[in-house]
Design a protein around this motif. Structure first.
Motif, short mmCIF file in Angstrom:
data_model
loop_
_atom_site.label_atom_id
_atom_site.label_comp_id
_atom_site.label_asym_id
_atom_site.label_seq_id
_atom_site.Cartn_x
_atom_site.Cartn_y
_atom_site.Cartn_z
N UNK A 16 3.96 -10.88 -14.19
CA UNK A 16 3.79 -9.53 -14.75
C UNK A 16 2.43 -8.98 -14.35
N UNK A 17 2.45 -7.77 -13.81
CA UNK A 17 1.22 -7.14 -13.37
C UNK A 17 0.48 -6.55 -14.57
N UNK A 18 -0.79 -6.90 -14.71
CA UNK A 18 -1.64 -6.39 -15.78
C UNK A 18 -2.80 -5.63 -15.12
N UNK A 19 -2.96 -4.37 -15.49
CA UNK A 19 -3.89 -3.50 -14.78
C UNK A 19 -5.33 -4.00 -14.81
N UNK A 20 -5.74 -4.60 -15.93
CA UNK A 20 -7.14 -5.02 -16.01
C UNK A 20 -7.39 -6.36 -15.31
N UNK A 21 -6.36 -6.94 -14.69
CA UNK A 21 -6.55 -8.13 -13.87
C UNK A 21 -6.47 -7.82 -12.38
N UNK A 22 -6.27 -6.58 -12.04
CA UNK A 22 -6.15 -6.20 -10.64
C UNK A 22 -7.51 -6.26 -9.94
N UNK A 35 1.05 -16.68 1.98
CA UNK A 35 -0.29 -16.13 2.22
C UNK A 35 -1.25 -17.30 2.43
N UNK A 36 -1.81 -17.40 3.62
CA UNK A 36 -2.77 -18.47 3.91
C UNK A 36 -4.17 -17.93 3.74
N UNK A 71 7.92 -22.30 -1.89
CA UNK A 71 8.76 -21.13 -2.19
C UNK A 71 8.79 -20.82 -3.67
N UNK A 72 8.77 -21.86 -4.50
CA UNK A 72 8.72 -21.65 -5.95
C UNK A 72 7.42 -20.96 -6.33
N UNK A 73 6.33 -21.41 -5.73
CA UNK A 73 5.03 -20.80 -6.01
C UNK A 73 5.04 -19.33 -5.62
N UNK A 74 5.61 -19.01 -4.45
CA UNK A 74 5.65 -17.62 -4.03
C UNK A 74 6.56 -16.80 -4.93
N UNK A 75 7.64 -17.40 -5.39
CA UNK A 75 8.53 -16.69 -6.32
C UNK A 75 7.82 -16.37 -7.62
N UNK A 76 7.01 -17.31 -8.09
CA UNK A 76 6.24 -17.08 -9.31
C UNK A 76 5.23 -15.96 -9.11
N UNK A 104 -7.33 -15.77 -12.91
CA UNK A 104 -6.37 -14.83 -13.50
C UNK A 104 -6.30 -13.50 -12.75
N UNK A 105 -7.08 -13.37 -11.69
CA UNK A 105 -7.06 -12.14 -10.89
C UNK A 105 -5.70 -12.00 -10.21
N UNK A 106 -5.16 -10.79 -10.20
CA UNK A 106 -3.86 -10.52 -9.57
C UNK A 106 -4.07 -9.65 -8.34
N UNK A 107 -3.94 -10.26 -7.18
CA UNK A 107 -4.03 -9.51 -5.93
C UNK A 107 -2.70 -8.80 -5.65
N UNK A 108 -2.77 -7.73 -4.89
CA UNK A 108 -1.55 -6.95 -4.62
C UNK A 108 -0.56 -7.70 -3.76
N UNK A 109 -1.03 -8.65 -2.94
CA UNK A 109 -0.11 -9.40 -2.07
C UNK A 109 0.40 -10.69 -2.71
N UNK A 110 0.04 -10.93 -3.97
CA UNK A 110 0.52 -12.12 -4.67
C UNK A 110 -0.29 -13.37 -4.44
#
Length: 469
Positions: free
Chosen positions: A15-21, A449-450, A5-10, A209-215
């Motif tokens: 912070x969303x960064x556009x160039x990592x999307x 997310x599995x 749960x801590x991991x999911x909270x993180x 460092x990639x940031x997926x939309x679902x976390x």
């Protein structure tokens, strides 16, 4: 449970960064694909790189794809050592040298730079395809994989479209109705554009460092050394499911007779038009099958099975039509301009070959991507896939350095290879168990997310379910 749960909270608070999307990185990989292999394909779609005779360019391309096959296999281990962004940089750097070789051959009759360019392009292309496939399939969320693969392929096909438009603009005059070679200025434009590709590759975000939309996070599990990476490639190659797919990996892109076919039967400006318009078939094929492969109304396994029958159907249609038209043209030896009555008849052979080939490659990449959720392992799988395709292309270009009567030998070899690949591919499809699972929600606020259901993941899910229950 609490650590999960801590991991999911993180994940939610990051912070969303556009160039990592994932979307930005899809555009990076797409832009490099547009400028490097995309423009290379634009030259190739002219038939023999725009040359008057196909044989030198076919020999150079055999060298390109032979080296490409080797470096596709090494691409995964190299990428896992130096990073995907630097691998992508190196994977684009050799393309303009190849274009320079075609320019000097067209303008001055130079041969040696064509062969040097073939070497640099072959090494670069191997690294490019290994890294590109891993990014295109490993960075996005599993539920959006087909969509992002389509973005990647639209960009890559956009290169031939723009390149084809440039070629057509420079080679549309009435004096270019007959057979021959394209003007040399085409290559200067391609060289300038391809030089931009390598720096763009450095904009790629590192997987962790990639940031997926679902976390969820991109799963990265590297081997401890380069030697261990090579052993991992060997282990992947010896897997039963991969061995079953080797024939279709070879069959997918074996057809390099298309360049000879275009040179044999079409004038210069007709070849320029084909090089431009013909790419829409690949775009349409990619769009249609990608939409289906992302359709969540049926299971991943069922999508793969239906996709298999779909690509078999289009190959039967395209190769039956291609054989009939090629035999007709072999007897008549036409010199077709776009004003010729039989232009459309001959043009549709190339359209159907392109459509069926692109449908198969999209399906294969998707199929392979569902074998693992670890991007390091995925880079090995995509390297094997593209490497085997490259070896097949090298052999095919080698066969097409000879002026076979009517192209019957390369066409027969390709047809036999396609037929032989069907049974083992179907066995691989039937035995396949996709690794991705659907999302399991704990509540509206908390979720897990599995990405890959290994034993540790299953234990975590079991804990969540029991707690919620």
């Amino acid at each position: 449970m609490s650590s999960t749960l801590v991991m999911e909270s993180q994940h939610r608070e990051e912070k969303r960064i556009w160039y990592r999307s994932t979307l930005f990185n899809a555009f990076v990989i797409g832009a490099v694909g547009f400028l490097a292999p995309g423009l290379w394909n634009a030259m190739s779609s002219l038939g023999a790189g725009g040359a008057e005779s196909p044989f030198l360019v076919n020999a150079a391309n055999a060298l390109v794809f032979g080296l490409m096959g080797i470096f596709c296999l090494l691409g995964g281990p190299i990428a896992n050592r130096i990073g995907l962004n630097w691998t992508l940089f190196l994977g684009a750097a050799g393309y303009p040298i190849y274009a320079a070789g075609l320019y000097t051959n067209n303008r001055f009759g130079n041969v040696w730079l064509v062969l040097v360019g073939a070497v640099t392009c072959g090494v670069s292309a191997g690294l490019f395809w290994a890294s590109e496939g891993a990014v295109a399939l490993g960075y996005p969320e599993p539920s959006k994989r087909g969509r992002y693969m389509n973005i990647w392929l639209i960009f890559r096909t956009g290169g031939p479209l723009v390149g084809g438009a440039i070629v057509l603009a420079l080679n549309h005059g009435a004096n270019q109705k007959k057979k021959g070679k394209v003007g040399p200025n085409v290559y200067l434009i391609f060289i300038a554009l391809q030089c931009i590709a390598a720096p763009i590759g450095l904009l790629l975000t590192r997987p962790e460092k990639v940031q997926r939309s679902d976390g969820s996070k991109v799963k990265v599990v590297h081997e401890k050394s380069f030697a261990a990476e090579i052993r991992a490639v060997g282990k992947a190659l010896s897997r039963r499911d991969i061995l079953l797919l080797l024939p279709v990996f070879w069959a997918a892109y074996f057809n390099q007779y298309t360049g000879n076919y275009t040179v044999y039967f079409f004038g210069v400006r007709a070849r320029a038009l084909i090089g431009f318009v013909g790419n829409f078939a690949g775009l349409l094929a990619s769009q249609l099958i990608s939409l289906f492969l992302d359709y969540r109304g049926i299971s991943v396994k069922k999508r793969i099975q239906i996709g298999f029958y779909y690509v078999v159907f289009w190959h039967v249609v395209s190769w039956t039509y291609g054989w009939v038209v090629n035999e007709k043209f072999t007897k008549e030896t036409p010199d077709l301009d776009w004003t010729s009555p039989q232009f459309t008849l001959g043009f549709f052979t190339l359209i159907l070959w392109n459509f069926s080939q692109q449908s198969l490659q999209n399906w294969l990449y998707y199929f392979v991507s569902t074998k693992t959720g670890n991007i390091s392992e995925l880079s090995r799988f995509t390297g094997i896939l593209r490497g085997q395709e490259s070896f097949a292309q090298a052999v095919s270009f080698g066969i097409n350095t000879h002026d076979w009567y009517g192209g019957r030998v390369p066409l027969a070899v390709n047809t036999i290879l396609l037929v032989l690949s069907v049974p083992p591919t179907w066995i691989a499809v039937r035995e396949h168990v996709p690794v991705e699972s659907e999302k399991i929600y704990q509540s509206d606020e908390d979720r897990i997310q599995s990405e890959v259901l290994d034993e540790d993941d299953k234990n975590k899910i079991a804990v969540v379910k029991s707690t919620v229950g």
